[in-house]
Scaffold this active site. Sequence first.
Site, PDB file in Angstrom:
ATOM      1  N   ASP A  19     -13.762  -2.695 -11.724  1.00 24.49           N
ATOM      2  CA  ASP A  19     -12.807  -2.803 -10.617  1.00 24.49           C
ATOM      3  C   ASP A  19     -11.427  -3.081 -11.215  1.00 24.49           C
ATOM      4  O   ASP A  19     -11.264  -4.013 -12.007  1.00 24.49           O
ATOM      5  CB  ASP A  19     -13.213  -3.933  -9.669  1.00 24.49           C
ATOM      6  CG  ASP A  19     -12.311  -3.989  -8.449  1.00 24.49           C
ATOM      7  OD1 ASP A  19     -12.624  -3.291  -7.467  1.00 24.49           O
ATOM      8  OD2 ASP A  19     -11.295  -4.707  -8.495  1.00 24.49           O
ATOM      9  N   ASN A  25       0.083  -0.147  -5.543  1.00 26.21           N
ATOM     10  CA  ASN A  25       0.465   0.607  -4.349  1.00 26.21           C
ATOM     11  C   ASN A  25       1.647  -0.046  -3.634  1.00 26.21           C
ATOM     12  O   ASN A  25       2.560   0.644  -3.156  1.00 26.21           O
ATOM     13  CB  ASN A  25      -0.720   0.706  -3.388  1.00 26.21           C
ATOM     14  CG  ASN A  25      -1.772   1.700  -3.864  1.00 26.21           C
ATOM     15  OD1 ASN A  25      -1.447   2.703  -4.490  1.00 26.21           O
ATOM     16  ND2 ASN A  25      -3.029   1.418  -3.573  1.00 26.21           N
ATOM     17  N   HIS A  53       1.797   4.844  -3.096  1.00 26.57           N
ATOM     18  CA  HIS A  53       0.471   5.425  -3.265  1.00 26.57           C
ATOM     19  C   HIS A  53       0.421   6.584  -4.263  1.00 26.57           C
ATOM     20  O   HIS A  53      -0.609   6.763  -4.935  1.00 26.57           O
ATOM     21  CB  HIS A  53      -0.090   5.870  -1.908  1.00 26.57           C
ATOM     22  CG  HIS A  53      -0.480   4.713  -1.039  1.00 26.57           C
ATOM     23  ND1 HIS A  53      -1.658   4.013  -1.206  1.00 26.57           N
ATOM     24  CD2 HIS A  53       0.166   4.116  -0.001  1.00 26.57           C
ATOM     25  CE1 HIS A  53      -1.733   3.048  -0.311  1.00 26.57           C
ATOM     26  NE2 HIS A  53      -0.630   3.081   0.434  1.00 26.57           N
ATOM     27  N   ASP A  81      -2.392   6.799  -7.086  1.00 21.45           N
ATOM     28  CA  ASP A  81      -3.266   7.937  -7.371  1.00 21.45           C
ATOM     29  C   ASP A  81      -3.210   8.319  -8.847  1.00 21.45           C
ATOM     30  O   ASP A  81      -4.231   8.656  -9.459  1.00 21.45           O
ATOM     31  CB  ASP A  81      -2.853   9.137  -6.517  1.00 21.45           C
ATOM     32  CG  ASP A  81      -3.206   8.954  -5.047  1.00 21.45           C
ATOM     33  OD1 ASP A  81      -3.970   8.021  -4.731  1.00 21.45           O
ATOM     34  OD2 ASP A  81      -2.706   9.745  -4.215  1.00 21.45           O
ATOM     35  N   GLU A 141     -10.708   1.427  -5.788  1.00 16.95           N
ATOM     36  CA  GLU A 141     -10.361   1.276  -7.199  1.00 16.95           C
ATOM     37  C   GLU A 141     -11.562   0.869  -8.049  1.00 16.95           C
ATOM     38  O   GLU A 141     -11.402   0.367  -9.159  1.00 16.95           O
ATOM     39  CB  GLU A 141      -9.239   0.249  -7.364  1.00 16.95           C
ATOM     40  CG  GLU A 141      -9.596  -1.172  -6.963  1.00 16.95           C
ATOM     41  CD  GLU A 141      -9.326  -1.492  -5.509  1.00 16.95           C
ATOM     42  OE1 GLU A 141      -9.103  -2.669  -5.191  1.00 16.95           O
ATOM     43  OE2 GLU A 141      -9.308  -0.536  -4.686  1.00 16.95           O
TER      44      GLU A 141
END
Length: 316
Positions: A180, A188, A193, A197, A223
């Site tokens: 994680d 973000n 965003h 990405d 994530e």
Amino acid sequence: MEIYQRIFEDTPDALLVIDQAGHIVLANIQAETLFGYDRSQLIGQPVEMLIPTRFTRHAEYRARYIAEAHSRSMGGTTELFALRKDGSEFPVDIMLSPLILQSHHLVLCVVRDITERKAAQDELAQQTTELLRLHAELELLANHDGLTGLYNWRAFYEYAGQMLKTAHRRQENVTLLMLDLDHFKQVNDRFGHPEGDRVLQAVAATLKAAARENDIVARHGGEEFIVAALGLNEAESHVAAERLRAAVANIENLKTRITTSVGIATLAPQAQKHETTRVLAELLDQADQALYAAKRNGRNQVCHFNRVADIASPAA
């Protein structure tokens, strides 16, 4: 004989009679229409005048056939082409039959233009190819995460289940590594965003490159990522997890440094066969517990489920 002459003339296919030297001795009106020659231009000429020049060995094949004459039906697998007077080529189907007429050995050649049929076959083949391509794309979309290109959760569940069965058969360990990204929400929030990405794509590529060839690497969602590995004991799985953690920490060309916490769960060889779905669910739960123990202990580190009880530090 008149009835046979009428049959010869009125048959819907082009008919040619060839002598042993390979010369045309008879041709019907359909042959004139098909090839674009008057009959007088065909009679006495070698049949090779109706064969594209790229078929350089036709005379050899024709001589061999005449020497060992036998019937050849239409519908052969070899693609055949003929040549018109204007130089254009067209696909044909050909039937050959040996004839003996007044002690002369001849060959009856029936030629059928299959341009329309071949066009339909080519179109069907093209459509089939396109359908196979679309099927492959759909299969890819069904099994892979659209953003990262890794296996999605559905595919992971299927392949990890197969790995568990293989492990039981071979009596080997199976290890799950759950990763994680630390503080990913901040990426973000700070950079938007699109950068988030980019981070996920970079991490996915890094994990894929750092994992072993036969490891199953998937995006678990958000994530989170997960790796299934065969044959690693607890110590070896810890080394593998550290390799992945370090690889993520060393990713460059991002707007901020990315780290990841890793939880490990290992299934030792089982004497009895257990239900795959239940075993996989238990392993996932153990890896998840180990992952959050790693996060509580400060993040950017590795924790094995067998060591969760040893970690008592407050969350960082």
